[in-house]
Design a protein around this motif. Structure first.
Motif, PDB file in Angstrom:
ATOM      1  N   LYS A  81       0.847  -1.195   0.000  1.00 51.72           N
ATOM      2  CA  LYS A  81       0.000   0.000   0.000  1.00 51.72           C
ATOM      3  C   LYS A  81       0.880   1.241   0.000  1.00 51.72           C
ATOM      4  O   LYS A  81       1.886   1.316   0.694  1.00 51.72           O
ATOM      5  N   GLY A  82       0.480   2.218  -0.786  1.00 52.04           N
ATOM      6  CA  GLY A  82       1.252   3.443  -0.938  1.00 52.04           C
ATOM      7  C   GLY A  82       2.172   3.439  -2.132  1.00 52.04           C
ATOM      8  O   GLY A  82       2.662   4.497  -2.539  1.00 52.04           O
ATOM      9  N   ASP A  83       2.411   2.261  -2.717  1.00 52.81           N
ATOM     10  CA  ASP A  83       3.284   2.196  -3.898  1.00 52.81           C
ATOM     11  C   ASP A  83       2.599   2.805  -5.116  1.00 52.81           C
ATOM     12  O   ASP A  83       1.374   2.674  -5.298  1.00 52.81           O
ATOM     13  N   LEU A  84       3.386   3.452  -5.959  1.00 50.75           N
ATOM     14  CA  LEU A  84       2.894   3.917  -7.249  1.00 50.75           C
ATOM     15  C   LEU A  84       3.043   2.793  -8.264  1.00 50.75           C
ATOM     16  O   LEU A  84       4.127   2.223  -8.421  1.00 50.75           O
ATOM     17  N   VAL A  85       1.945   2.477  -8.933  1.00 45.98           N
ATOM     18  CA  VAL A  85       1.945   1.409  -9.915  1.00 45.98           C
ATOM     19  C   VAL A  85       1.216   1.871 -11.170  1.00 45.98           C
ATOM     20  O   VAL A  85       0.470   2.858 -11.153  1.00 45.98           O
ATOM     21  N   GLN A 110      11.476   3.202 -13.032  1.00 43.66           N
ATOM     22  CA  GLN A 110      12.400   4.154 -12.422  1.00 43.66           C
ATOM     23  C   GLN A 110      12.535   5.400 -13.288  1.00 43.66           C
ATOM     24  O   GLN A 110      12.765   5.331 -14.483  1.00 43.66           O
ATOM     25  N   GLY A 111      12.384   6.565 -12.646  1.00 42.93           N
ATOM     26  CA  GLY A 111      12.556   7.840 -13.338  1.00 42.93           C
ATOM     27  C   GLY A 111      11.305   8.396 -13.974  1.00 42.93           C
ATOM     28  O   GLY A 111      11.337   9.521 -14.491  1.00 42.93           O
ATOM     29  N   LEU A 112      10.195   7.653 -13.949  1.00 43.24           N
ATOM     30  CA  LEU A 112       8.961   8.125 -14.584  1.00 43.24           C
ATOM     31  C   LEU A 112       7.965   8.603 -13.537  1.00 43.24           C
ATOM     32  O   LEU A 112       7.938   8.126 -12.406  1.00 43.24           O
ATOM     33  N   SER A 113       7.117   9.538 -13.934  1.00 39.66           N
ATOM     34  CA  SER A 113       6.007   9.983 -13.100  1.00 39.66           C
ATOM     35  C   SER A 113       4.810   9.061 -13.325  1.00 39.66           C
ATOM     36  O   SER A 113       4.761   8.293 -14.297  1.00 39.66           O
ATOM     37  N   HIS A 282      12.138  -7.666 -19.038  1.00 42.45           N
ATOM     38  CA  HIS A 282      12.820  -7.314 -20.283  1.00 42.45           C
ATOM     39  C   HIS A 282      12.654  -5.856 -20.717  1.00 42.45           C
ATOM     40  O   HIS A 282      13.560  -5.290 -21.329  1.00 42.45           O
ATOM     41  N   ALA A 283      11.490  -5.261 -20.438  1.00 44.66           N
ATOM     42  CA  ALA A 283      11.218  -3.908 -20.940  1.00 44.66           C
ATOM     43  C   ALA A 283      11.439  -2.833 -19.889  1.00 44.66           C
ATOM     44  O   ALA A 283      12.006  -1.779 -20.192  1.00 44.66           O
ATOM     45  N   TRP A 284      10.974  -3.056 -18.648  1.00 45.01           N
ATOM     46  CA  TRP A 284      11.037  -2.000 -17.629  1.00 45.01           C
ATOM     47  C   TRP A 284      12.467  -1.490 -17.389  1.00 45.01           C
ATOM     48  O   TRP A 284      12.663  -0.285 -17.226  1.00 45.01           O
ATOM     49  N   PRO A 285      13.508  -2.341 -17.395  1.00 48.75           N
ATOM     50  CA  PRO A 285      14.869  -1.808 -17.209  1.00 48.75           C
ATOM     51  C   PRO A 285      15.303  -0.854 -18.316  1.00 48.75           C
ATOM     52  O   PRO A 285      16.183  -0.012 -18.103  1.00 48.75           O
ATOM     53  N   LEU A 286      14.692  -0.953 -19.484  1.00 48.71           N
ATOM     54  CA  LEU A 286      15.086  -0.103 -20.610  1.00 48.71           C
ATOM     55  C   LEU A 286      14.723   1.358 -20.370  1.00 48.71           C
ATOM     56  O   LEU A 286      15.349   2.253 -20.936  1.00 48.71           O
ATOM     57  N   PHE A 287      13.719   1.613 -19.517  1.00 48.41           N
ATOM     58  CA  PHE A 287      13.376   3.002 -19.185  1.00 48.41           C
ATOM     59  C   PHE A 287      14.516   3.648 -18.398  1.00 48.41           C
ATOM     60  O   PHE A 287      14.951   4.763 -18.709  1.00 48.41           O
TER      61      PHE A 287
END
Length: 328
Positions: A81-85, A110-113, A282-287
């Motif tokens: 609870k409280g996490d941004l998803v 990481q790094g995104l709003s 595979h994709a999320w680390p690319l951000f």
């Protein structure tokens, strides 16, 4: 809670602000306080009465959201609870609160709003499922994206390019062609004044492309078969050009071509959960690595959902259109 409902099938103005009860959670769901919701072509089709709501899903439009988990059973998950998803949902995204299957929730990269993350689930789930799972785009292969400036298009271009593939994309103007090239396409093809089959043949020395991601169908299918390489795969995810096509089955047989398609919304949670895990790996680390990024064309407040849909229907945008639900 405030929400946007479809008062009757019709034009954008049938989208109206309303008050609805906060969703009651089912087993395996979490409640998200929505910061933003992405707008997608299926939302427009639902508004027009052409995309039925699956049984048990919210009648409110909206297939992707980002925000804060405020309730739900999180046992067995690293989320709390409280996490941004951000989350893929079957409906209900155009609202201040939205229920989402826990397994379809991903941490905001990481790094995104949250506003940026709201643009990701529908297109990333769709592209990964169809381009990399269903069409099996593999090392050394090339991809043609039809509609490269759409939300799906900018996602497919960036993902395929980041993973080392040669990418081509069609778009409807010189400006849009430049935009898709800036996102990584090796060549933007203006379908209004260029023959994409001839261009692809020239760019590939007559071989053709290995995979085509198609949102048009109709009379595009015969032309796409002509520009597929031997053993090529055509995957259809929308029917903007019509549901019927004249197919040269001789080419399919002789050149071992595959024609397939899929829709994501009716698939079970287990199927989408598997995609979520692949995206996270595979994709999320690319951000964080700066290899891919959200592409937002315009942000509208929730109460201007009708104006946002009108922009979507104009097809003048590049990338995603977003509804901001919470200020800031």
């Amino acid at each position: 809670m405030r929400a946007i409902e479809i008062t009757q099938p019709g034009k954008p103005e049938v989208l109206q602000l309303c008050e609805r009860p906060t969703p009651v959670l089912k087993a395996g769901e979490v409640l998200i306080k929505v910061h933003a919701a992405g707008i997608n072509r299926p939302d427009v089709l639902q508004r027009m009465g052409k995309y039925p709501v699956p049984p048990g899903a919210s009648d409110l439009p909206g297939l992707e959201v980002a925000g804060e988990i405020v309730d739900g059973d999180l046992e067995g998950s690293d989320l709390k609870k409280g996490d941004l998803v951000c989350a893929l949902v079957q409906g209900g995204g155009y609202a201040e609160y939205c229920a989402a299957p826990l397994e379809q929730c991903l941490p905001v990269p990481q790094g995104l709003s949250a506003l940026e993350a709201a643009t990701l689930p529908e297109t990333y789930f769709t592209v990964w499922s169809n381009v990399f799972d269903r069409a099996r785009l593999s090392e050394g292969e090339s991809l043609l994206v039809q509609g490269g400036s759409s939300g799906i298009g900018v996602t497919a271009i960036q993902l395929a390019k980041a993973l080392g593939h040669r990418v081509f994309a069609t778009a409807g103007s010189a400006d849009k062609c430049r935009a898709v090239e800036a996102l990584g396409a090796d060549r933007g093809i203006n379908y209004r004044d260029e023959d994409f089959v001839a261009v692809i043949k020239e760019l590939t020395n007559g071989k053709g492309v290995d995979v085509i991601l198609d949102m048009v169908a109709g009379d595009y299918v015969a032309r796409e078969i002509d520009c597929l390489a031997d053993d090529g795969r055509l995957v259809v995810i929308a029917l903007l050009g019509g549901a019927r096509a004249n197919v040269d089955m001789g080419q399919v047989l002789r050149r071992r071509l595959h024609i397939t398609g899929s829709t994501l919304r009716p698939r079970p949670v287990e199927f989408k959960a598997a995609i979520a895990q692949q995206l996270r790996e595979h994709a999320w680390p690319l951000f964080a690595q700066g290899k891919i990024k959200p592409v937002i064309h315009q942000v509208f407040p929730l109460e201007q959902a009708a104006e946002a849909h009108a922009l979507m229907e104009s097809s003048t945008h590049v990338g995603k259109i977003v509804l901001q639900v919470q200020p800031g």
